[in-house]
Design a protein around this motif. Structure first.
Motif, PDB file in Angstrom:
ATOM      1  N   ILE A 236      26.021 112.692  42.367  1.00  0.00           N
ATOM      2  CA  ILE A 236      27.465 112.827  42.484  1.00  0.00           C
ATOM      3  C   ILE A 236      27.807 112.785  43.962  1.00  0.00           C
ATOM      4  N   ALA A 237      28.676 111.872  44.340  1.00  0.00           N
ATOM      5  CA  ALA A 237      29.059 111.711  45.741  1.00  0.00           C
ATOM      6  C   ALA A 237      30.012 112.829  46.130  1.00  0.00           C
ATOM      7  N   ALA A 238      30.062 113.106  47.423  1.00  0.00           N
ATOM      8  CA  ALA A 238      30.947 114.151  47.942  1.00  0.00           C
ATOM      9  C   ALA A 238      32.395 113.689  47.846  1.00  0.00           C
ATOM     10  N   LEU A 239      33.304 114.632  47.705  1.00  0.00           N
ATOM     11  CA  LEU A 239      34.724 114.327  47.645  1.00  0.00           C
ATOM     12  C   LEU A 239      35.206 113.874  49.017  1.00  0.00           C
TER      13      LEU A 239
ATOM     14  N   LEU B 223      41.395 108.095  51.803  1.00  0.00           N
ATOM     15  CA  LEU B 223      41.492 107.113  50.738  1.00  0.00           C
ATOM     16  C   LEU B 223      42.788 106.292  50.802  1.00  0.00           C
ATOM     17  N   PHE B 224      43.921 106.964  51.044  1.00  0.00           N
ATOM     18  CA  PHE B 224      45.213 106.302  50.948  1.00  0.00           C
ATOM     19  C   PHE B 224      45.951 106.226  52.269  1.00  0.00           C
TER      20      PHE B 224
END
Length: 174
Positions: free
Chosen positions: A56-59, A65-66
């Motif tokens: 699971i990749a880190a948040l 992201l945007f």
């Protein structure tokens, strides 16, 4: 009573007894958070049979992201205006361009041919090119014009796209 109803009734009584007489004590153990591996250690490891394990990749932050709010125009359901832009504030002494004029209805495409009174209402005969149109009070012509009133000596039409009133001279009530 059917056997199904009897079985459901017994199940209901058993559930009620478990709720009333069951153990309602809170558990004594506390669940702690597991330590997280660093990003360098986040590469998926292989299991004993050689297949890679799922990692699971880190948040990542929303800004990564945007982008931030000032990075551009991001309206989901924005509005569009087709009106020309108004002139901006000009320095003192500069000549201001005139404001755009309001749209006007096209010239009247109809020519008066004649009229007839029947049963207390008027019928007016108009022509547009080779076409002859017979109109009465409150009738529509091609979804662009509506006859608002026929009161000799005038016929009043409403140009619907711009809600502008236009009149045609139709002569006296003779």
């Amino acid at each position: 009573m059917k056997p199904l109803h009897a079985a459901l009734g017994v199940a209901f009584v058993v559930c009620g007894g478990l709720l009333m007489f069951g153990n309602h004590d809170a558990p004594d153990q506390v669940v702690e958070a597991a330590p997280r591996a660093s990003r360098a250690d986040a590469a998926p490891a292989a299991s004993t049979d050689g297949a890679p394990l799922v990692a699971i990749a880190a948040l990542r932050a929303r800004k990564d992201l945007f982008g931030s709010a000032g990075d551009g125009h991001h309206e989901l359901f924005g509005s569009q205006s087709w009106a020309p832009a108004l002139p901006s504030v000009a320095p003192a002494g500069a000549q201001m361009p005139p404001l755009p004029s309001a749209p006007i209805a096209p010239l009247m495409p109809f020519t008066y041919i004649g009229k007839k009174a029947a049963d207390g209402t008027w019928e007016v005969y108009l022509s547009r090119g080779d076409e002859t149109v017979i109109v009465r009070d409150k009738s529509m012509i091609d979804a662009n014009y509506r006859v608002d009133a026929i009161k000799p000596p005038t016929l009043t039409l409403m140009y619907l796209p711009l809600k502008q009133v236009q009149t045609i001279d139709i002569g006296n009530a003779d």
